[in-house]
Every structure is written in structure tokens, then in C-alpha cells.
Design an enzyme around this catalytic site. Structure first.
Site, PDB file in Angstrom:
ATOM      1  N   PRO A  60       0.444  -4.900  13.040  1.00 37.20           N
ATOM      2  CG  PRO A  60       0.435  -7.145  13.682  1.00 37.20           C
ATOM      3  CD  PRO A  60       1.327  -5.950  13.607  1.00 37.20           C
ATOM      4  CB  THR A  90      -5.580  -0.606   9.769  1.00 32.34           C
ATOM      5  OG1 THR A  90      -5.325  -0.638   8.364  1.00 32.34           O
ATOM      6  CG2 THR A  90      -6.985  -0.086  10.003  1.00 32.34           C
ATOM      7  CE  LYS A 165      -7.611  -0.894   5.427  1.00 30.96           C
ATOM      8  NZ  LYS A 165      -6.261  -1.266   5.818  1.00 30.96           N
ATOM      9  CE  LYS A 240      -6.192  -4.143  13.532  1.00 29.04           C
ATOM     10  NZ  LYS A 240      -5.610  -3.142  12.596  1.00 29.04           N
TER      11      LYS A 240
END
Length: 290
Positions: A60, A90, A165, A240
Site C-alpha cells: 500500500p 505507488t 503514476k 494517499k
């Protein structure tokens, strides 16, 4: 390593492609699910590294990546020289570069390879991989990612995959909020939800958040909105990523007025325990209840 909503399907597609796969996850039920498809299992990342030549990680956040690689039972404890490490998490690009340096010091090769496409694309082996790292091993990396994705793009040096990304996810958050606001307004003005979505998907407002991942329940099958926003890409994960994008913007003196607004909107959304565990398309439900 990492068998969540995305990683689980990615691992299954490697098994389907005939790869000899061993897995690790803190969730034992996820491990058992993969074992039922023919994968082997390890009890720690270090145990997995000892028997692997190629390692794909999908966890995560930055602290999880650091723990997986550098923790007391991390991959670096037993990493074999020449091992390819492909991280699809990510995370902060600076953390990725730190892990890259540590893997290189251990004799391995590290690539950041975050993905786009969501859970449906992960299940169907149709992800887009944005890869950062040395060009000399890219084709070998691509040969594994091709089993999990439809597009594998080399973005340049380590960290560049994450830059792309985060740009993508900031734009996605902005477009999802825009789609949710627009659809909610149209429906409240009397438009039938299916017809409104169909028209918008064929007009200049067309975007992925409308024609592929529609956030309105009852419009599209197979997306989180059709199952009360369960699964998919969590609102907390979107928050996030927006935080990482915000940091990247500040560090590069890039104005992101809408990006910062999107972060504020998802921050407020995630303060409500009714919405926080849901897919990020649940922003439509929040708006429709106001």
C-alpha cells in the site's frame, strides 16, 4: 509480495502464464487463495527472496515497501545477486530511489513499475505499467509484466514511473469528482442515470470515470458502484496518492489548484467511516446524499 485487490490478481495471472510463483502476504487467507491456484508460499519476505530470481512487490505505501525490503525479515536479508526487483506500489519517488540504491548495493536490479487500470484490468491482465529504471534490463522486466498487463512503457530513470503514476492519479481524482458532481446534478434535475451517462460518454465530457468506471449505482455492471463501492481502488489510497502528488508539486514549484482541492475533498470524505473503506467512486454517494 502483496496480495491485495491488485496484487492478488497480478499473481494469479503470473500463475496462469506458467510462471513458477511463490507468494507472501500478511493476510493468510490471501495466501491460501493463491495456493489454491498452484502457487507456493513463504512465511517471510526474506524466505521468498532466497528462492526467487524475480520479485514483484505490490503493497500500500512507502512504509510497507521499506519494511518489505529493509525490515528484519526483509527481502534484502537474502537477496540473490542479479535478482530483478519490480515494485508496483505507488509510493514517494524519493523512497523508491533509496530502495533502488539498497538493492543495487546488494547486487540486484530495481525497477519502479506502478500500474493504472484498476482491479478490473488487474483481473483481466490488462494493466498499464509505467516503468522507471535502467534500460539494459527493461526487456527482461517487460517479459514478466506482459503476463499481467496490456501496456508496458519505459518512462526513463528510476522514479519516473512513479512521477507518471502520481500525475495520472491526480488527474483521475479530479475527473472522478467532476464526473460525480455532473452526474449527481443531472440526475437531480430529472435525467435518467443510464441515459445521462450514455450521452456524456459520447460527448466532449467523455472520460474513464464515466465510460469505464461509472460511479453511479445501476449504470454499469462489474464496477465497484454496482456492489455498494466494495473493492476497487480505496478512497484512502486515493487520498494517499493525492498527498504524494501534492508533495511532488511543492517540491517542483508546480501549481496544482485543482489537485489540492481534490486532496481536500477526499480528506473530508475519508473522515467519515461510512465512506473511508469504500472505492474512491463513493464520492458520488456522498454528493447524492447532501
Amino acid at each position: 509480495v502483496g496480495l491485495g485487490n491488485m496484487g492478488g490478481y497480478m499473481a494469479k495471472n503470473l500463475v496462469k502464464a506458467g510462471k513458477d510463483v511463490v507468494v507472501y502476504d500478511v493476510n493468510e487467507s490471501s495466501v491460501q487463495d493463491l495456493k489454491s491456484t498452484g502457487a507456493g508460499a513463504c512465511s517471510t519476505p526474506s524466505e521468498l527472496a532466497a528462492v526467487s530470481d524475480v520479485i514483484v512487490t505490490m503493497v500500500p505505501s512507502s512504509p510497507h515497501v521499506l519494511e518489505v525490503f529493509t525490515g528484519s525479515n526483509g527481502l534484502l536479508k537474502t537477496l540473490k545477486p542479479g535478482t530483478l526487483c519490480i515494485d508496483s506500489s505507488t509510493i514517494d519517488a524519493t523512497v523508491s530511489k533509496d530502495v533502488d540504491a539498497a538493492v543495487r548495493a546488494a547486487g540486484g536490479h530495481f525497477y519502479d513499475a506502478p500500474v493504472s487500470g484498476g482491479v478490473v484490468a488487474a483481473e483481466n491482465g490488462a494493466l498499464t505499467f509505467m516503468v522507471g529504471g535502467d534500460a539494459d534490463k527493461f526487456e527482461e522486466v517487460k517479459s514478466y509484466l506482459d503476463d499481467m498487463g496490456a501496456n508496458v512503457i519505459h518512462c526513463g530513470a528510476n522514479g519516473n514511473g512513479l512521477v507518471v503514476k502520481l500525475c495520472n492519479n491526480m488527474m483521475l481524482a479530479i475527473s472522478m469528482i467532476g464526473a460525480a458532481e455532473t452526474l449527481n446534478m443531472g440526475i437531480k434535475m430529472g435525467m435518467e442515470r443510464q441515459l445521462l451517462s450514455e450521452i456524456l460518454s459520447k460527448s466532449t465530457a467523455r472520460c474513464w470515470s464515466i465510460d469505464t468506471y461509472n460511479p453511479v449505482p445501476g449504470v454499469m455492471e462489474g464496477v465497484p458502484a454496482s456492489r455498494d463501492y466494495a473493492g476497487g481502488f480505496g478512497a484512502t489510497l486515493m487520498l494517499k496518492d493525492l498527498g504524494l502528488a501534492d508533495d511532488m508539486a511543492d517540491g517542483s514549484d508546480s501549481p496544482i489548484v485543482l489537485g489540492k482541492m481534490a486532496k481536500q475533498i477526499y480528506d473530508e470524505l475519508c473522515k467519515d467511516e461510512k465512506f473511508a473503506p469504500k472505492d474512491f467512486g463513493v464520492i458520488f454517494k456522498k454528493l447524492s446524499e447532501q
